[in-house]
Design an enzyme around this catalytic site. Structure first.
Site, PDB file in Angstrom:
ATOM      1  N   HIS A   1       4.975   5.431   6.891  1.00  0.00           N
ATOM      2  CA  HIS A   1       3.614   4.882   6.325  1.00  0.00           C
ATOM      3  C   HIS A   1       3.447   4.550   7.626  1.00  0.00           C
ATOM      4  O   HIS A   1       2.968   4.572   8.381  1.00  0.00           O
ATOM      5  CB  HIS A   1       3.644   2.811   6.258  1.00  0.00           C
ATOM      6  CG  HIS A   1       2.491   2.457   5.223  1.00  0.00           C
ATOM      7  ND1 HIS A   1       1.790   3.022   4.255  1.00  0.00           N
ATOM      8  CD2 HIS A   1       1.919   1.773   5.358  1.00  0.00           C
ATOM      9  CE1 HIS A   1       0.495   2.342   4.051  1.00  0.00           C
ATOM     10  NE2 HIS A   1       0.256   1.714   5.199  1.00  0.00           N
TER      11      HIS A   1
ATOM     12  N   CYS B   1      -1.412   7.563   2.377  1.00  0.00           N
ATOM     13  CA  CYS B   1      -1.595   6.339   3.516  1.00  0.00           C
ATOM     14  C   CYS B   1      -2.124   7.212   4.496  1.00  0.00           C
ATOM     15  O   CYS B   1      -2.957   7.009   5.518  1.00  0.00           O
ATOM     16  CB  CYS B   1      -0.229   5.807   3.846  1.00  0.00           C
ATOM     17  SG  CYS B   1       1.180   6.804   3.994  1.00  0.00           S
TER      18      CYS B   1
ATOM     19  N   ASN C   1      -4.794  -1.690   7.040  1.00  0.00           N
ATOM     20  CA  ASN C   1      -3.998  -0.689   5.623  1.00  0.00           C
ATOM     21  C   ASN C   1      -4.956  -0.590   5.276  1.00  0.00           C
ATOM     22  O   ASN C   1      -6.448  -0.255   4.452  1.00  0.00           O
ATOM     23  CB  ASN C   1      -2.769  -2.164   5.291  1.00  0.00           C
ATOM     24  CG  ASN C   1      -2.091  -1.020   4.918  1.00  0.00           C
ATOM     25  OD1 ASN C   1      -1.615  -0.383   4.793  1.00  0.00           O
ATOM     26  ND2 ASN C   1      -1.216  -2.610   4.791  1.00  0.00           N
TER      27      ASN C   1
END
Length: 443
Positions: free
Chosen positions: A361, A69, A383
């Site tokens: 994250h 991520c 995202n």
């Protein structure tokens, strides 16, 4: 101290049955579980996915079954400048390329740390920490900055995904097994000179390189990139190096970027800069460094960047009070006070101190919804979990959620109040390797 005996259990049972709400709620929880039974559907009304200020962005990316991520979000932040430079509607960097270098450099960093701690007791907390997860997928912005500066970046077509770039679990497992073996070799070696230990390390590091090349492919030293721009004009960029591509088509001065964190714990005064021992990727890169600031300063810097058209990399604890399918992060997402019977009382500092929350994250702020007075209501989030969740991959974060579960952002220094930047000229405070601010974005 009383034990749990029958009288205690009888009192618990009587107390439980006396509240009829428990019986009603238990049926729902048995059927769908605590989370679904607690969902607050009214929260959907607060998140219309409309924002007053937005930046450019590319198509939604998908990190698949990997913990990249932090790479995806950093490259998604950088690609906006590439899209402008190339005059294209969207663009995607190769996350496999940066994954290769991250794994190799982390392996080198780990083995160097094993050499540096050779005299530590085997059961020491430092050794146990180093051995716990030497080459995991996770990272923070400063670790990625070092990769970009040393290795640059390439378009996705120059080093496409492979099975193990998209599915890193087994690769990580194999690398970890070998690195622990190599740590044993170094710690058991009769050699005492640093040069001899480094020679041993170099041999073992080649073996890691061998595994990575088989799993992820050979990294390009130069490449040619062909594309069509918004006007359908054909372009060819020939024989360019990854570093030159990054410098020309992203153009960032990486030294002008700064990490701000919000850790309101008593051991980390605001206005000071911090690093974490034994945390890094590129051994020779500048050590990780971030400035701890009040949450209002974090927001102000992010808003300044967004208003100027620049997306903002950030790290948060994404699993807290989040509706993944709906793409909503909101403190009121669940009515746990009704299903569990009481609310949660730890504040942000206490959650860090007691291990209840940390950075997990990384994503990208690509917009913010401001009220008439310029105060944030909610935040637009890009995202990297594909387009099946949220609004085709876009998430919405309430401002109150930002306060409680956002921990770090990366922006250009020009968007930060000068009074906080003074910390960069002062001594850096070293945090222990297990400090919560050393947590890595890995979801």
């Amino acid at each position: 101290m009383n034990n749990i005996d029958k009288s205690v259990l009888d009192s618990y049972k009587s107390r439980y049955l006396s509240d009829k709400t428990n019986l009603a709620v238990a049926g729902a929880i048995a059927k769908v579980g605590f989370q679904d039974a607690s969902v607050n559907n009214d929260i959907l009304r607060k998140h219309d996915f409309v924002f007053s200020n937005e930046t450019k962005r590319g198509l939604i990316t998908n990190q698949k079954a990997s913990g990249r991520c932090w790479m995806f979000s950093a490259l998604n932040t950088a690609r906006v400048d590439t899209m402008a430079a190339l005059n294209v509607d969207t663009f995607e960097f190769s996350q496999n390329y940066t994954l290769f270098w991250d794994k190799l450099e982390k392996s080198n960093y780990f083995l160097d740390s094993i050499i540096a701690t050779k005299d530590e007791e085997q059961g020491s907390r430092v050794i146990m920490h180093l051995l716990s997860d030497p080459v995991q997928d996770g990272g923070q912005w400063d670790m990625f900055s070092g990769i970009l500066k040393k290795y640059g970046a390439v378009p996705k077509s120059a080093m496409p995904e492979t099975f193990h770039s998209s599915n890193t679990r087994l690769l990580n497992n194999l690398l970890t097994k070998k690195l622990r073996e190599y740590a044993r070799d170094i710690r058991n070696s009769k050699e005492t000179s640093v040069d001899a230990l480094k020679a041993l390390k170099e041999d073992r590091l080649y073996r890691i390189y061998n595994i990575l090349t088989k799993a992820l492919g050979e990294v390009p030293e130069t490449f040619t990139y062909e594309y069509r721009d918004k006007d359908n004009n054909f372009h060819r960029i020939s024989n360019i190096t990854p570093v030159d591509f990054f410098n020309k088509y992203v153009g960032w001065d990486l030294d002008s970027k700064v990490s701000l964190i919000n850790a309101p714990t008593s051991d980390k005064p605001y206005g000071k800069s911090y690093t974490v021992k034994y945390l890094g990727t590129i051994k020779e890169a500048k050590p990780i460094q971030y400035i701890n600031v009040p949450i209002e300063a974090l927001k102000a810097a992010a808003i300044n960047a967004i208003k100027d058209g620049h997306p903002v990399w950030f790290g948060c604890d994404v699993g807290q009070f989040s509706l993944r399918d709906a793409g909503i992060m909101d403190l009121d997402a669940f009515n746990y006070d009704l299903t569990i019977g009481e609310d949660f009382s730890l504040n942000k500092a206490e959650r860090l101190d007691y291990g209840e929350s940390m950075l997990t994250h990384a994503m990208v702020f690509v917009g913010v919804d401001l009220d008439d007075d310029g105060n944030p209501i909610k935040w637009k989030v890009e995202n990297s979990w594909g387009d099946k969740s949220g609004d085709k991959g876009i998430f919405s974060m309430s401002d109150a959620w930002f306060d409680q579960y956002n921990y770090q952002i990366m922006v250009d220094k020009k968007y930060v109040d000068a009074k906080w930047l003074k910390a960069l000229d002062e001594p850096v405070v070293e945090l222990e390797p297990w400090d919560p601010m050393g947590a890595l974005a890995v979801y």
